[in-house]
Design an enzyme around this catalytic site. Structure first.
Site, mmCIF file in Angstrom:
data_model
loop_
_atom_site.group_PDB
_atom_site.id
_atom_site.type_symbol
_atom_site.label_atom_id
_atom_site.label_comp_id
_atom_site.label_asym_id
_atom_site.label_seq_id
_atom_site.Cartn_x
_atom_site.Cartn_y
_atom_site.Cartn_z
ATOM 1 N N ARG A 106 38.409 -73.874 19.838
ATOM 2 C CA ARG A 106 38.704 -75.301 19.855
ATOM 3 C C ARG A 106 39.723 -75.762 18.823
ATOM 4 O O ARG A 106 39.828 -75.175 17.746
ATOM 5 C CB ARG A 106 37.399 -76.089 19.680
ATOM 6 C CG ARG A 106 36.538 -76.058 20.939
ATOM 7 C CD ARG A 106 35.059 -76.242 20.639
ATOM 8 N NE ARG A 106 34.282 -76.278 21.876
ATOM 9 C CZ ARG A 106 33.918 -75.207 22.568
ATOM 10 N NH1 ARG A 106 34.269 -74.002 22.162
ATOM 11 N NH2 ARG A 106 33.208 -75.322 23.682
ATOM 12 N N HIS A 126 40.588 -73.088 24.074
ATOM 13 C CA HIS A 126 41.000 -71.794 24.628
ATOM 14 C C HIS A 126 42.456 -71.730 25.096
ATOM 15 O O HIS A 126 42.764 -71.150 26.136
ATOM 16 C CB HIS A 126 40.068 -71.409 25.765
ATOM 17 C CG HIS A 126 38.684 -71.045 25.303
ATOM 18 N ND1 HIS A 126 38.442 -70.375 24.125
ATOM 19 C CD2 HIS A 126 37.461 -71.267 25.858
ATOM 20 C CE1 HIS A 126 37.134 -70.191 23.979
ATOM 21 N NE2 HIS A 126 36.513 -70.723 25.005
ATOM 22 N N HIS A 200 36.917 -62.325 25.759
ATOM 23 C CA HIS A 200 35.775 -63.117 26.221
ATOM 24 C C HIS A 200 34.918 -62.339 27.232
ATOM 25 O O HIS A 200 34.511 -62.876 28.260
ATOM 26 C CB HIS A 200 36.277 -64.419 26.850
ATOM 27 C CG HIS A 200 35.389 -65.596 26.601
ATOM 28 N ND1 HIS A 200 34.183 -65.766 27.230
ATOM 29 C CD2 HIS A 200 35.545 -66.668 25.791
ATOM 30 C CE1 HIS A 200 33.636 -66.903 26.835
ATOM 31 N NE2 HIS A 200 34.439 -67.466 25.944
ATOM 32 N N ASP A 264 25.991 -71.173 21.242
ATOM 33 C CA ASP A 264 27.447 -71.302 21.311
ATOM 34 C C ASP A 264 27.879 -71.656 19.896
ATOM 35 O O ASP A 264 28.113 -72.820 19.578
ATOM 36 C CB ASP A 264 27.864 -72.370 22.318
ATOM 37 C CG ASP A 264 29.370 -72.340 22.591
ATOM 38 O OD1 ASP A 264 30.081 -71.568 21.920
ATOM 39 O OD2 ASP A 264 29.836 -73.096 23.470
ATOM 40 N N GLU A 328 32.755 -63.223 20.541
ATOM 41 C CA GLU A 328 34.162 -63.605 20.396
ATOM 42 C C GLU A 328 34.556 -63.431 18.930
ATOM 43 O O GLU A 328 34.449 -64.355 18.124
ATOM 44 C CB GLU A 328 34.381 -65.039 20.867
ATOM 45 C CG GLU A 328 33.989 -65.286 22.310
ATOM 46 C CD GLU A 328 33.873 -66.759 22.615
ATOM 47 O OE1 GLU A 328 34.879 -67.493 22.456
ATOM 48 O OE2 GLU A 328 32.766 -67.208 22.996
#
Length: 364
Positions: A106, A126, A200, A264, A328
């Protein structure tokens, strides 16, 4: 019984040994996968001496499959993927297996200031709607006797998705005979620009698309990045102790997943040296499969497929909410707007380098 001469025996043994070696030698194969705007898309299959397989397409530099053994030596796919190029191009593709950039994750308010100039972006996540995951990469085979690899390259032109500078990106995927998948990233630029690259891939060590609730996870991090409901970092780095995000000792992923509504989250790793070090270990007790993640990066975003649902049909069947685990490995999200975060600005004359290793093994 007819006797065999010594020279004939030596020849037979040599021929047999050569045959065994030829079978054991890792190899690469290639097949047509489709076409995008007149550009050919191919799927490359890398196989090591143990029979482990990794598949990659040059659309998005995407890992489409990784096939590993379980404790009974039964081979199975341990990543989520699709059956066709059309699905990888479709709206339900949540970056499955792709390289993400120019800036992964982000960027607050879709803008950043660099050397006094403000840059506006089409998206806050992304790399935008035409990020690296949507591009066709050039690809080259790198055969070897103990490992096989692919070199993928992409030139991101000045101004693409709002970012300054022509960025030359190289991505090398390697499959070793130690059942490791190595990811090496490199980039150079002709103007100052932020660079945050990651992959990813969605892992599910059960070999299915079911929930990963009973998979164990350990993360080499005592702190995490505080973020709002949109997963945008506040700039504060908090202790995991006493939170649902404490994976300093092994814990089932499902234990606190309801409390956090799925994971997340960016973990600030203990290793800040820039050298390769263990970041996370995940283990599926049912299959015996273990995955260790090593990286040179200071952070890892752990994501559990919170937005998946059964309406998405993948290679192994319908996807499931909390049915996968992403690691990630990367610099921190929103770093261009957070001066206290590790630097992500690449300048002319410098070279961006990053490495991540996925090491697969089996516990008996």
């Amino acid at each position: 019984m007819k006797k065999i001469s010594l020279s004939v025996a030596v020849l037979l043994i040599s021929t047999f040994a050569a045959h065994v070696f030829a079978v054991a030698k890792p190899f690469i194969s290639k097949s047509a996968y489709g076409e995008i705007d007149g550009q050919k898309i191919y799927q490359y299959t890398l196989t090591n001496s143990n029979g482990m397989v990794m598949k990659v397409i040059n659309y998005g530099a995407t890992i489409t499959d990784i096939i590993t053994p379980d404790r009974a030596n039964k081979m199975g796919s341990v990543v989520l993927g699709f059956d066709s190029l059309k699905q990888y191009q479709g709206r339900n593709n949540a970056l499955l297996g792709a390289v993400v950039g120019r800036v992964a994750n982000r960027i607050a308010n879709k803008k950043f200031i660099l050397d006094g100039k403000e840059y506006l972006l089409p998206s806050n996540i992304h790399g935008g709607p035409k990020g690296f995951d949507k591009q066709v990469w050039a690809i080259e085979e790198l055969p070897g006797s103990t490992e096989v690899a692919l070199r993928l390259t992409y030139l991101s032109p000045d101004g693409e998705s709002g970012f300054p500078g022509n960025l030359n990106v190289t991505m090398i995927y390697t499959l070793t005979n130690n059942n490791e998948v190595k990811l090496k990233y490199a980039a150079t630029t002709d103007k100052p620009t932020p660079v945050v690259l990651t992959n990813h891939t969605y892992f599910n060590l059960t070999g299915t698309t079911g929930k990963v609730a009973n998979t164990e996870l350990t993360i080499q991090a005592d702190k995490y990045l505080e973020a709002d409901k949109n997963v945008m970092p506040s700039g504060h780095i908090l202790d995991v102790k006493g939170s649902p995000f404490d994976f300093t000792v092994k814990k089932l992923i499902g234990k606190d997943i309801e409390a956090s509504q799925g994971y997340d989250l960016t973990f600030a790793l203990r290793n800040t040296s820039g050298k390769l070090a263990l970041a996370a270990t995940t283990y599926d007790p049912a299959s015996g499969r273990q995955l260790q993640v090593y990286t040179t990066e200071p952070g890892v975003v752990v994501y559990t497929g919170n937005h998946f649902s059964e309406r998405i049909i993948g290679r192994g069947g319908p996807f499931t909410k909390w049915g996968a685990l992403c690691f990630e490995t990367m610099h921190f999200p929103d770093s261009p707007n957070q001066p206290t975060f590790p630097n992500v600005i690449l300048r002319p004359g410098e070279k961006f380098n990053s490495e991540t290793v996925y090491k697969f093994s089996v516990r008996k």
